[in-house]
Design an enzyme around this catalytic site. Structure first.
Site: not given
Ligand code: NAP
Length: 263
Positions: A47, A122, A150, A163-164
């Site tokens: 992603d 987001e 937070d 993240y949502n």
């Molecule tokens: P990242 O390591 O690129 O992504 C974190 C995880 O979120 C990975 O497993 C990624 O999938 C998954 N992801 C990203 N977009 C998604 C979507 N639309 N639907 C479902 N899963 C999705 O992290 P980053 O570079 O810091 O940020 C990129 C995105 O990651 C952010 O936009 C945020 O939404 C998400 N994120 C999630 C969390 C959490 O869930 N606690 C924390 C930080 C960021 P892949 O493994 O295929 O890359």
């Protein structure tokens, strides 16, 4: 008619190997693999690679986007490696579906001027030192609440599964151009009273924040920016959309089951 295709590949060995195969198969099937003047971008990775491809194209609405998953989750990545022939067949015969994804537009007014951002997933607003965030929240200039906690996460429907979801928000099908305001650890006590649940708002509706904190972190699809003395952060989905390719058999509940529930 899609003819010219650019590949956006992350640096992992399996993605590079996959890209060689994709390029070979596309050329055999009379597609051009190019660097400029393309009408389809294919992200090969997870992603993160898909988001980077869209960002590298400055969220260009004129071209199509699709992803081949070689990453961890790949929720945005429509195609598995063993579905490559099916993708090529759908491209040759114009069988694919197009899903228009609403793009979030954010404006931050701060001490040194103002900045504008696009995002696919987001924005996250927090105190830059991870202290408590205090901010008034308005929807279209109408006061909603004084939030304390937070931080606030404001996600598109595309980002609703990212993240949502981890913050307790709801999943919204990608064809809805909604924003979802999801509180992160909101405080509820005799002193503070903040919404505990997400609120979903329609497109062309502005969410406006006016934080009291001195320095505010605004994370845009995972890229962090710190601003001093923020006056307002405004975010909405207006007319901007990007065109994402899906298989003709695309099925949202199945995708959720496969990517988020199956062990
Ligand atoms: P990242 O390591 O690129 O992504 C974190 C995880 O979120 C990975 O497993 C990624 O999938 C998954 N992801 C990203 N977009 C998604 C979507 N639309 N639907 C479902 N899963 C999705 O992290 P980053 O570079 O810091 O940020 C990129 C995105 O990651 C952010 O936009 C945020 O939404 C998400 N994120 C999630 C969390 C959490 O869930 N606690 C924390 C930080 C960021 P892949 O493994 O295929 O890359």
């Amino acid at each position: 008619m899609i003819k010219n295709i650019k590949l956006f590949v992350n640096g992992r060995d399996n993605s590079i190997e996959c890209a060689k195969l994709v390029e070979r198969k596309l050329r055999i099937n009379d597609f051009n693999v190019v660097d400029d003047d393309y009408n389809l971008g294919i992200a090969i990775g997870g992603d993160g690679t898909f988001i980077k491809m869209v960002r590298d194209n400055n969220f260009n609405s004129d071209i199509y986007y699709v992803g081949i998953n070689t990453g961890h989750l790949g929720f945005l990545q429509e195609v598995k490696i063993d579905e490559l022939d099916k993708l090529i067949d759908e491209l040759k015969n114009n069988k694919y579906k197009v899903c228009n994804l609403g793009i979030q537009e954010t404006n931050v007014k701060h001490l040194n001027g103002e900045d504008n951002f696009y995002s696919l997933n987001e924005i996250v607003i927090r105190d830059s030192d991870l202290k408590i965030l205090k901010t008034n929240v308005f929807i279209n200039d109408d006061f909603l609440e004084e939030y304390t906690g937070d931080g606030l996460l404001i996600a598109t429907s595309t980002g609703s599964t990212a993240y949502n979801l981890s913050c307790g928000g709801s999943i919204v099908p990608p064809e809805f151009s909604t924003l979802q305001i999801t509180p992160m650890a909101p405080i509820n006590s005799r002193v503070y009273r903040s919404m505990q649940n997400s609120i979903i708002i329609p497109e062309k509706t502005k969410v406006k924040l006016s934080p009291n904190n001195k320095k505010v972190l605004v994370s845009i699809d995972g890229l962090n920016n710190v601003f001093e003395e923020v006056d307002t952060i405004s975010t909405s989905i207006e007319d901007k959309k990007i065109k994402c390719l899906r298989f003709s058999h695309y099925n949202f509940p199945q995708k959720i089951n496969e990517k988020l529930l199956k062990q």
